[in-house]
Design a protein around this motif. Structure first.
Motif, PDB file in Angstrom:
ATOM      1  N   MET A 188     -14.452  22.436  -9.241  1.00  6.91           N
ATOM      2  CA  MET A 188     -14.937  21.197 -10.220  1.00  6.91           C
ATOM      3  C   MET A 188     -13.570  20.420 -10.315  1.00  6.91           C
ATOM      4  O   MET A 188     -13.456  19.297 -10.161  1.00  6.91           O
ATOM      5  CB  MET A 188     -15.301  21.763 -11.316  1.00  6.91           C
ATOM      6  CG  MET A 188     -15.767  20.865 -12.331  1.00  6.91           C
ATOM      7  SD  MET A 188     -16.063  21.394 -13.944  1.00  6.91           S
ATOM      8  CE  MET A 188     -14.359  21.364 -14.718  1.00  6.91           C
ATOM      9  N   GLU A 239     -20.939  22.114 -11.180  1.00  6.30           N
ATOM     10  CA  GLU A 239     -19.381  22.555 -10.735  1.00  6.30           C
ATOM     11  C   GLU A 239     -19.105  23.099  -9.252  1.00  6.30           C
ATOM     12  O   GLU A 239     -18.227  22.487  -8.643  1.00  6.30           O
ATOM     13  CB  GLU A 239     -19.149  23.843 -11.755  1.00  6.30           C
ATOM     14  CG  GLU A 239     -18.780  23.324 -13.118  1.00  6.30           C
ATOM     15  CD  GLU A 239     -18.936  24.621 -14.429  1.00  6.30           C
ATOM     16  OE1 GLU A 239     -18.560  24.035 -15.625  1.00  6.30           O
ATOM     17  OE2 GLU A 239     -18.956  25.527 -13.766  1.00  6.30           O
ATOM     18  N   GLU A 240     -20.193  23.846  -8.720  1.00  4.85           N
ATOM     19  CA  GLU A 240     -20.324  24.063  -7.628  1.00  4.85           C
ATOM     20  C   GLU A 240     -20.154  22.883  -6.548  1.00  4.85           C
ATOM     21  O   GLU A 240     -19.506  23.354  -5.479  1.00  4.85           O
ATOM     22  CB  GLU A 240     -21.658  24.904  -7.283  1.00  4.85           C
ATOM     23  CG  GLU A 240     -21.425  25.937  -6.103  1.00  4.85           C
ATOM     24  CD  GLU A 240     -20.354  27.098  -6.213  1.00  4.85           C
ATOM     25  OE1 GLU A 240     -19.758  27.034  -5.083  1.00  4.85           O
ATOM     26  OE2 GLU A 240     -20.361  27.869  -7.088  1.00  4.85           O
ATOM     27  N   GLN A 277     -29.698  24.385 -19.029  1.00  8.13           N
ATOM     28  CA  GLN A 277     -28.438  23.899 -19.108  1.00  8.13           C
ATOM     29  C   GLN A 277     -27.135  24.437 -18.238  1.00  8.13           C
ATOM     30  O   GLN A 277     -26.482  23.840 -17.442  1.00  8.13           O
ATOM     31  CB  GLN A 277     -27.835  23.573 -20.420  1.00  8.13           C
ATOM     32  CG  GLN A 277     -27.428  22.240 -20.760  1.00  8.13           C
ATOM     33  CD  GLN A 277     -27.373  22.134 -22.181  1.00  8.13           C
ATOM     34  OE1 GLN A 277     -27.536  22.850 -23.034  1.00  8.13           O
ATOM     35  NE2 GLN A 277     -26.291  20.895 -22.473  1.00  8.13           N
ATOM     36  N   GLU A 278     -27.117  25.995 -18.737  1.00 10.80           N
ATOM     37  CA  GLU A 278     -25.995  26.599 -17.870  1.00 10.80           C
ATOM     38  C   GLU A 278     -26.191  26.485 -16.310  1.00 10.80           C
ATOM     39  O   GLU A 278     -25.166  26.479 -15.577  1.00 10.80           O
ATOM     40  CB  GLU A 278     -26.162  28.027 -18.478  1.00 10.80           C
ATOM     41  CG  GLU A 278     -24.918  28.778 -17.833  1.00 10.80           C
ATOM     42  CD  GLU A 278     -25.199  30.110 -18.347  1.00 10.80           C
ATOM     43  OE1 GLU A 278     -26.346  30.588 -18.764  1.00 10.80           O
ATOM     44  OE2 GLU A 278     -24.355  31.264 -17.795  1.00 10.80           O
ATOM     45  N   SER A 305     -25.161  23.052 -15.153  1.00 13.33           N
ATOM     46  CA  SER A 305     -23.774  23.030 -15.226  1.00 13.33           C
ATOM     47  C   SER A 305     -23.039  23.592 -14.045  1.00 13.33           C
ATOM     48  O   SER A 305     -22.158  23.129 -13.258  1.00 13.33           O
ATOM     49  CB  SER A 305     -23.214  23.604 -16.267  1.00 13.33           C
ATOM     50  OG  SER A 305     -23.664  22.905 -17.546  1.00 13.33           O
ATOM     51  N   LYS A 306     -23.492  24.918 -13.743  1.00 16.38           N
ATOM     52  CA  LYS A 306     -22.906  25.775 -12.793  1.00 16.38           C
ATOM     53  C   LYS A 306     -23.044  25.324 -11.211  1.00 16.38           C
ATOM     54  O   LYS A 306     -22.163  24.976 -10.568  1.00 16.38           O
ATOM     55  CB  LYS A 306     -23.638  27.391 -12.751  1.00 16.38           C
ATOM     56  CG  LYS A 306     -23.013  28.003 -13.762  1.00 16.38           C
ATOM     57  CD  LYS A 306     -23.186  29.529 -13.628  1.00 16.38           C
ATOM     58  CE  LYS A 306     -22.453  30.494 -14.736  1.00 16.38           C
ATOM     59  NZ  LYS A 306     -23.015  31.693 -15.085  1.00 16.38           N
ATOM     60  N   ARG A 311     -15.883  28.406  -8.680  1.00 17.36           N
ATOM     61  CA  ARG A 311     -16.547  27.319  -8.971  1.00 17.36           C
ATOM     62  C   ARG A 311     -15.745  26.211  -9.792  1.00 17.36           C
ATOM     63  O   ARG A 311     -15.729  25.178  -9.742  1.00 17.36           O
ATOM     64  CB  ARG A 311     -17.706  28.029  -9.902  1.00 17.36           C
ATOM     65  CG  ARG A 311     -18.964  27.087  -9.919  1.00 17.36           C
ATOM     66  CD  ARG A 311     -20.043  27.461 -10.848  1.00 17.36           C
ATOM     67  NE  ARG A 311     -19.521  27.672 -12.015  1.00 17.36           N
ATOM     68  CZ  ARG A 311     -19.561  28.749 -12.762  1.00 17.36           C
ATOM     69  NH1 ARG A 311     -19.671  29.928 -12.102  1.00 17.36           N
ATOM     70  NH2 ARG A 311     -19.095  28.892 -13.879  1.00 17.36           N
TER      71      ARG A 311
END
Lengths: 425, 423
Positions: free
Chosen positions: A361, B68-69, B60-61, B64-65, A357
């Protein structure tokens, strides 16, 4: 011209090294109105001791000369100031000095060739007098005082002082009131002659250009100069160890500012290895304390941090370090948790899913760098002085795997190399 | 580049900027509402709370993940004061599908859906924002309000505005007030949020490689379907009613600083929207560039400062003059700045100065299409002032300004407040 193409971001760079030693890079951007030109010399605040090509004696100069020169280059013998001339053309002109390079630039939509005339003219024609050098000390003095009021600058510089014994990275780029008072026109001319030789310089152009044509335009405007020999740069010896783990300064701030630094060693690595390592460290920092990390979640929930700290790996040919910068009401606790998390990651290893992941990014982040002519040109220039072609970042990402990351984690994220700098009220 | 507006519902607009210049797509949702003491702090907490989670991504996590993905999509939010309005801004920037290693991912569609989800479908429990999130974000806002002293130049500017606009909306601090935080809880904040979403002006911007099907997709989007039509509550910046200040206010404040920060807040007492082109050029000559009177006289000739400039705040018709000086040079610098303002009134500037200023401003306008966020800001400015001036028209108006127009502005400029931050 040599052409390097990157299939991922679908851009090309054209490179030519001229007879006088100047490197010219052109990144064409079709259909974009903005044109950007930047001309840099591989000379920054790191260089205060060197041997001029052809001389035997070592030359030592006061700190802050590279930056002082940057200010003074604009002044012309005919009484004009090139910054005024460029501004009058409706172009956005500027200059800056870093630890390892100084650059002169402009961005425009119209009057490109007129601006190019002026830029190339003033960078090739220094004009220093006792009077105009004295005058500049007042202005730079105010610039130094302005930085004195930036807590984020102080906390950064203190982190350098905690990590480095002798390395010039710990010195303020602009110098101090005391060191700039010693600068005179002879010193400026000597440094100019040494470092502003075309063989020590690189030019980058980004915009809707035809590379071969623009190269001819550059050549037309170059004065006749022979490449100089190698400039011997003398840097003080730097031990591998840090100076001290903690450093603190009092300044009026709402909440303590901190920098966690990790001092890294410079090996004469392969350049591709350098890119790979840089990418790996970026990934590691994100895995440890990035937005989706367990540590970030924990610190946020405990109200120890309120936003994502900035994560960087900074390096030149003479230093390298990781920096984690942020604000917290308890930086000691952030530091402690950070160290624990590093330790945990070393023991437990890196989760494959997280790795994939974060890798995506980082890839996206490098693609985004190619939106704006200014970002592109500055990136190619800065990377070039490090011996890197910017495209390499996009190519090397694929080469990185979990094992490599774990190796870098072990080699770089060492507890005895970590420092904590704090500025608080 | 092709710009198009579509009214999705009354009070809710989609602005699409079709362009293939960028590696990215940029999506923004702006919520505009009037700035009031009563709501300013609540709006600040709302902008912070919405990024904590939506019904589909409750933490939030997870957000965010997900970002990013999506190859490091960046999700960001901000809070602005635009004239007498507060604007809550939410952005997602994603990599354009053409530059992804794998084909077939429709990143633009996904990111629009996700952004709408974050703004219009927040995570709630029993008709209340989650208590833990509210408590943390109240503290977060408190820290950020306290943080305004960290950047001394920015702080001085904010303080000057505050002094000039005492007891009026524009004098409010955009993040609100610490003493107002204690009355906010998950329940009343959620109630307020529902009211805000029902009444605010909503603008959705999509910039990038847009397919024609996007409008329809948005119209059928669940979150958009839920929204009601509205006559949005916001203040048109046109409704200015400016008069010359009666007397000059002087405010001095002490803080631990090495360098003094001097800010002069000027009023331009003209209410005609069309005069803003003249004012732009006036500002450019006074302190807007390296050729300006401020830069040339305060910095280059008198060596009193490194920063010596001015900026024009068009929504309130103010100009702010800024410089960082040696504290003991206060009188000298102030006098010199006043001389520059007087000079402008007397018409002591040349045709060349005017031409240079025009070139600089036109160059900036010409880059609007080259920067994704600048493009959005430009079209939002148009939207908010309900003007519909094309870039070509804008340039034409700038070109038409002459010396008399600028002197006219100069003669209607007066110092409202002199603010000085010293040790």
């Amino acid at each position: 011209m040599q052409i390097i193409e990157n299939s991922k971001v679908k851009e090309k760079v054209y490179i030519e090294k001229l007879e006088n030693g100047l490197t010219v890079m052109v990144i064409p951007k079709k259909g974009v109105q903005k044109k950007y030109m930047i001309w840099g010399t591989h000379y920054g605040s790191n260089e205060s001791s060197f041997i001029v090509p052809g001389e035997k004696e070592v030359t030592n100069v006061p700190n802050g000369v590279a930056h002082f020169l940057e200010h003074k280059m604009f002044e012309q013998e005919n009484g004009t100031n090139s910054l005024d001339v460029l501004t009058a053309l409706g172009v956005e002109a500027n200059a800056y000095t870093t630890n390892d390079h100084t650059a002169y630039l402009f961005e425009c939509t119209d009057n490109f060739y007129e601006a190019m005339d002026e830029l190339m003219d003033y960078v090739q024609h220094p004009y220093f007098t006792d009077e105009n050098v004295e005058k500049e000390k007042g202005i730079i003095g105010q610039e130094i005082m302005m930085y004195d009021d930036y807590p984020e600058w102080k906390v950064y510089l203190n982190a350098m002082k905690a990590m480095y014994h002798n390395n010039p990275v710990k010195i303020d780029i602009v110098g101090t009131i005391e060191t700039i008072s010693k600068i005179d026109k002879e010193i400026l001319y000597k440094c100019y002659q040494t470092f502003y030789n075309p063989s020590n310089m690189t030019m980058v152009l980004c915009g809707d250009f035809k590379p071969e044509e623009i190269l001819e335009e550059v050549k037309k405007r170059l004065i006749n100069t022979k490449p100089s020999g190698e400039i011997k740069r003398i840097y003080p010896n730097e031990p591998e160890e840090i100076v001290k783990e903690k450093i603190e300064q009092k300044l009026e701030v709402s909440q303590a500012m901190y920098v966690i630094g990790i001092k890294d060693t410079i090996n004469c690595e392969q350049k591709s290895e350098l890119v790979k390592k840089h990418l790996a460290i970026e990934m590691l920092l994100n895995l440890i304390i990035g937005r989706s990390s367990n540590l970030y979640k924990k610190l946020y929930n405990e109200e120890l941090i309120y936003s994502q700290p900035s994560l960087e790996y900074e390096f030149t040919n003479i230093y390298a370090h990781c920096l984690i910068t942020g604000q917290s009401n308890n930086p000691e606790e952030v530091y402690k948790s950070f160290k624990e998390e590093v330790c945990k990651l070393k023991q437990e290893g890196i989760n494959k899913e997280d790795f994939e992941r974060i890798k995506k990014m980082i890839y996206g982040g490098y693609i985004k760098e190619y939106n704006d002519v200014q970002d592109i040109a500055k990136m190619f220039l800065a990377d070039h002085f490090k011996g890197i072609n910017s495209f390499d970042y996009l190519e090397e990402i694929e080469q990185i795997n979990v094992e490599y990351l774990e190796q870098i984690l072990k080699d770089v994220f060492k507890e005895e190399k970590m420092v904590l700098s704090i500025v608080k009220s | 580049m092709e710009y198009k507006q579509t009214e999705l519902k009354k009070g809710i607009k989609l602005h699409s900027i079709k362009t293939d210049k960028f590696k990215t797509n940029l999506i923004a949702v702006f919520l505009t509402t009037n700035l009031t003491r009563e709501n300013v702090t609540k709006n600040a907490v709302i902008s912070a709370i919405l990024r904590r989670g939506s019904k589909t991504m409750p933490s939030q996590e997870e957000i965010s993940k997900q970002m990013e993905e999506m190859y490091g999509a960046s999700f960001d939010c901000g809070l602005d004061k635009t004239g007498d309005n507060q604007v809550l801004k939410f952005y997602i920037e994603t990599v354009n599908d053409n530059f992804l290693p794998q084909k077939g991912e429709n990143m633009l569609k996904t990111s629009i859906e996700e952004l709408l989800d974050i703004v219009f479908n927040p995570y709630v429990e029993n008709d209340s924002f989650k208590k833990e999130y509210v408590d943390q974000e109240k503290n977060n806002i408190k820290q950020r309000i306290e943080g305004k002293i960290d950047n001394k130049a920015r702080y001085s500017m904010d303080r000057c505005i505050e002094e000039m606009y005492k007891d009026s909306p524009f004098g409010l601090y955009k993040l609100g007030y610490i003493e107002d935080l204690k009355n906010i809880d998950g329940k009343n904040l959620y109630l307020y949020y529902q009211e805000l979403i029902k009444t605010c002006k909503i603008d959705i911007f999509v910039s990038g490689q847009i397919e024609d099907s996007m409008v329809e997709e948005l119209q059928n989007n669940e979150n958009i379907e839920k929204l009601q039509e509205r006559i949005p509550k916001f203040v048109l910046p046109k409704e200015l009613n400016k008069q010359l200040p009666k007397e000059e206010k002087v405010v001095t404040e002490s803080m631990e600083v090495t360098q003094g920060k001097l800010v002069l807040g000027l009023d331009v007492s003209l209410n005609d929207e069309d005069l803003r082109y003249d004012t732009l050029i006036y500002n450019s000559i006074l302190g807007g560039s390296a050729n300006s009177k401020m830069f040339q006289n305060v910095r280059e000739k008198a060596h009193l400062a490194y920063v010596a400039s001015s900026s024009y705040l068009r929504y309130k018709n103010n100009i702010f003059v800024n410089c960082g000086i040696e504290i003991s040079n206060y009188e000298k610098a102030l006098e010199l700045i006043k001389e520059q303002i007087e000079d402008m009134k007397k018409g002591n500037f040349t045709e060349e100065d005017i031409e240079n200023a025009k070139k600089g401003i036109i160059a900036t306008i010409n880059t609007i299409d080259d920067e994704q966020d600048t493009g959005i800001t430009y079209y939002f400015g148009q939207e908010l002032s309900q003007s519909n001036i094309s870039i070509e028209e804008y340039i034409k108006r700038i070109e038409e300004v002459n010396k008399d127009d600028i002197i006219n502005i100069a003669q209607n400029v007066a110092i409202n407040t002199v603010y000085f931050l010293k040790d």
